[in-house]
Design an enzyme around this catalytic site. Structure first.
Site, PDB file in Angstrom:
ATOM      1  CE  LYS A  54     -20.421 -45.165 -14.538  1.00 20.86           C
ATOM      2  NZ  LYS A  54     -19.927 -46.489 -15.244  1.00 20.86           N
ATOM      3  CD  GLN A  98     -17.195 -48.735 -14.071  1.00 19.41           C
ATOM      4  OE1 GLN A  98     -18.480 -48.691 -13.812  1.00 19.41           O
ATOM      5  NE2 GLN A  98     -16.503 -48.202 -14.659  1.00 19.41           N
ATOM      6  CG  ASP A 121     -23.385 -50.548 -18.611  1.00 18.30           C
ATOM      7  OD1 ASP A 121     -23.039 -49.219 -18.670  1.00 18.30           O
ATOM      8  OD2 ASP A 121     -22.741 -51.256 -17.594  1.00 18.30           O
TER       9      ASP A 121
HETATM   10  N1  L34 Z   1     -20.086 -51.441 -17.159  1.00 15.28           N
HETATM   11  N2  L34 Z   1     -18.138 -50.100 -17.086  1.00 15.28           N
HETATM   12  C1  L34 Z   1     -19.324 -50.007 -17.515  1.00 15.28           C
HETATM   13  N3  L34 Z   1     -20.132 -49.217 -18.196  1.00 15.28           N
HETATM   14  C2  L34 Z   1     -19.362 -48.085 -18.278  1.00 15.28           C
HETATM   15  O1  L34 Z   1     -20.125 -46.948 -18.910  1.00 15.28           O
HETATM   16  C3  L34 Z   1     -17.865 -47.800 -18.133  1.00 15.28           C
HETATM   17  N4  L34 Z   1     -17.374 -46.880 -18.364  1.00 15.28           N
HETATM   18  C4  L34 Z   1     -16.158 -46.969 -19.140  1.00 15.28           C
HETATM   19  C5  L34 Z   1     -15.209 -47.868 -18.000  1.00 15.28           C
HETATM   20  N5  L34 Z   1     -16.097 -49.079 -17.715  1.00 15.28           N
HETATM   21  C6  L34 Z   1     -17.303 -48.983 -17.723  1.00 15.28           C
HETATM   22  C7  L34 Z   1     -17.224 -45.688 -17.678  1.00 15.28           C
HETATM   23  O2  L34 Z   1     -18.304 -45.363 -16.990  1.00 15.28           O
HETATM   24  C8  L34 Z   1     -15.571 -45.376 -18.880  1.00 15.28           C
HETATM   25  N6  L34 Z   1     -16.502 -44.601 -17.897  1.00 15.28           N
HETATM   26  C9  L34 Z   1     -16.260 -43.613 -17.512  1.00 15.28           C
HETATM   27  C10 L34 Z   1     -17.080 -42.762 -16.765  1.00 15.28           C
HETATM   28  C11 L34 Z   1     -16.906 -41.585 -16.460  1.00 15.28           C
HETATM   29  C12 L34 Z   1     -15.755 -40.741 -16.780  1.00 15.28           C
HETATM   30  C13 L34 Z   1     -15.030 -41.577 -17.355  1.00 15.28           C
HETATM   31  C14 L34 Z   1     -15.292 -42.732 -17.740  1.00 15.28           C
HETATM   32  C15 L34 Z   1     -15.627 -39.387 -16.171  1.00 15.28           C
HETATM   33  O3  L34 Z   1     -16.571 -39.062 -15.480  1.00 15.28           O
HETATM   34  N7  L34 Z   1     -14.674 -38.854 -16.256  1.00 15.28           N
HETATM   35  C16 L34 Z   1     -14.344 -37.491 -15.747  1.00 15.28           C
HETATM   36  C17 L34 Z   1     -12.962 -37.608 -15.021  1.00 15.28           C
HETATM   37  C18 L34 Z   1     -13.208 -38.413 -13.935  1.00 15.28           C
HETATM   38  C19 L34 Z   1     -11.508 -38.735 -13.130  1.00 15.28           C
HETATM   39  O4  L34 Z   1     -11.346 -37.696 -12.647  1.00 15.28           O
HETATM   40  O5  L34 Z   1     -11.086 -39.903 -13.325  1.00 15.28           O
HETATM   41  C20 L34 Z   1     -14.194 -36.717 -17.031  1.00 15.28           C
HETATM   42  O6  L34 Z   1     -14.518 -35.564 -17.008  1.00 15.28           O
HETATM   43  O7  L34 Z   1     -13.794 -37.160 -17.960  1.00 15.28           O
END
Ligand code: L34
Length: 298
Positions: A54, A98, A121
């Site tokens: 982020k 987060q 959020d």
């Molecule tokens: N406050 N907490 C708050 N806001 C959010 O919007 C989140 N979330 C969830 C968990 N807690 C939070 C996220 O940001 C889940 N989440 C999130 C964000 C990004 C990715 C997955 C979940 C992401 O970029 N995933 C990548 C892989 C990343 C890796 O290698 O671990 C993908 O391509 O899916």
């Protein structure tokens, strides 16, 4: 037949370019740089990686980011004091705490301490209420990303049978409400399934659009999917390591069996995840525009 892949990474990139231009225009016309404060409590590896992504996205789009990393044993009082400070800081337009937070800290109390005008959020009760009423200031990031993916994949939502698996406050409930609204890009017939649903497959097999946020790896298999359906996999489960030593991720959908039945499907990684971060960037730009009294979409 194999389903068409919905490339979340590419779609996220295209939307980020639009946001970057919006940030640049705000800077030129108003001399304001949107700022996001991220708050990470503890060292959960997934949370560390998402918060890092982020902050990096902010830099790429020309926004400021302020990262606050706190130890897992911080008191709720100290966390609330930080939020109070960020609420009053004029260079901070958006605040992201987060989740999940460590045991002993009350998540709802922390969320309610965030100024709703900085709640990028969209988790504060005021913003949840606005979402329910159909006019959100900050559409929650993952649900907004899901809706954008469905629209950009060319799947019609109006009148479609949408089935959501999962009823969390972060994904299941808000995405169901968003797709239900009497609005463009919505107007679906929405069913929400959960752990107490009697016959899950009965419901999922009826879905034109199946959104899976079950929080359980590979909970949905190909036999539970209607042929030709659009499948959105929200799960990001860390299940060990690949041969090259990288973290191995799987979704809540069993991709190998699902890809043979679905019409369109999101991969994990590279599906919903990048869209979540993109929508957070959009909301941070919106927060800065709100602060300036400008129209939110501009
Ligand atoms: N406050 N907490 C708050 N806001 C959010 O919007 C989140 N979330 C969830 C968990 N807690 C939070 C996220 O940001 C889940 N989440 C999130 C964000 C990004 C990715 C997955 C979940 C992401 O970029 N995933 C990548 C892989 C990343 C890796 O290698 O671990 C993908 O391509 O899916």
């Amino acid at each position: 037949m194999s389903a068409q892949l919905i490339d979340g990474k590419a779609i996220a990139q295209a939307i980020r370019e639009e946001i970057r231009l919006g940030v640049e225009r705000l800077r030129q016309e108003h001399g304001v740089v949107p700022g996001l404060a991220t708050v990470l409590v503890g060292d959960n590896p997934a949370s560390v990686s998402y918060v890092t992504a982020k902050n990096k996205a902010c830099a790429e789009l020309g926004m400021a980011s302020f990262q606050h990393t706190l130890p897992a044993d911080i008191t709720e009082e100290k966390l609330l004091a930080l939020i109070d400070q960020l609420n009053r800081d004029a260079s901070v337009h958006g605040i992201l705490v987060q989740l999940p937070l460590p045991k002993g800290i009350c998540e709802s109390r922390v969320i309610e301490a965030i100024d709703p005008r900085k709640d990028v959020d969209g988790f504060h009760p005021v913003n949840v209420g606005r979402l329910m009423l159909g006019d959100p200031v900050f559409p929650p990031c993952t649900p907004a990303g899901i809706q954008a993916l469905i629209i950009r994949s060319g799947t019609p939502i109006e009148g479609a049978e949408v089935v959501v698996v999962g009823r969390s406050n972060i994904v299941g409930k808000p995405v169901a409400v968003m797709l239900l609204q009497k609005q463009r890009g919505a107007n679906a017939t929405v069913t929400v399934c959960h752990t107490q649903t009697r016959d899950l497959a009965f419901h999922t097999r009826r879905a034109d659009i199946l959104i899976v946020a079950a929080g359980r790896p590979q909970a949905i298999t190909g036999d539970m999917i209607r042929p030709g359906a659009t499948v959105i996999d929200v799960g990001v489960n860390r299940v060990g390591y690949t041969e090259s030593g990288k973290v191995k991720l799987v979704g809540d959908v069993d991709f190998d069996s699902a890809v043979k039945v679905a019409g369109k499907i999101t991969p994990v990684p590279g599906g919903v995840g990048p869209m979540t971060i993109t929508m957070l960037m959009r909301n941070t730009l919106r927060a800065a525009r709100l602060h300036l009294g400008l129209p939110l979409d501009g």
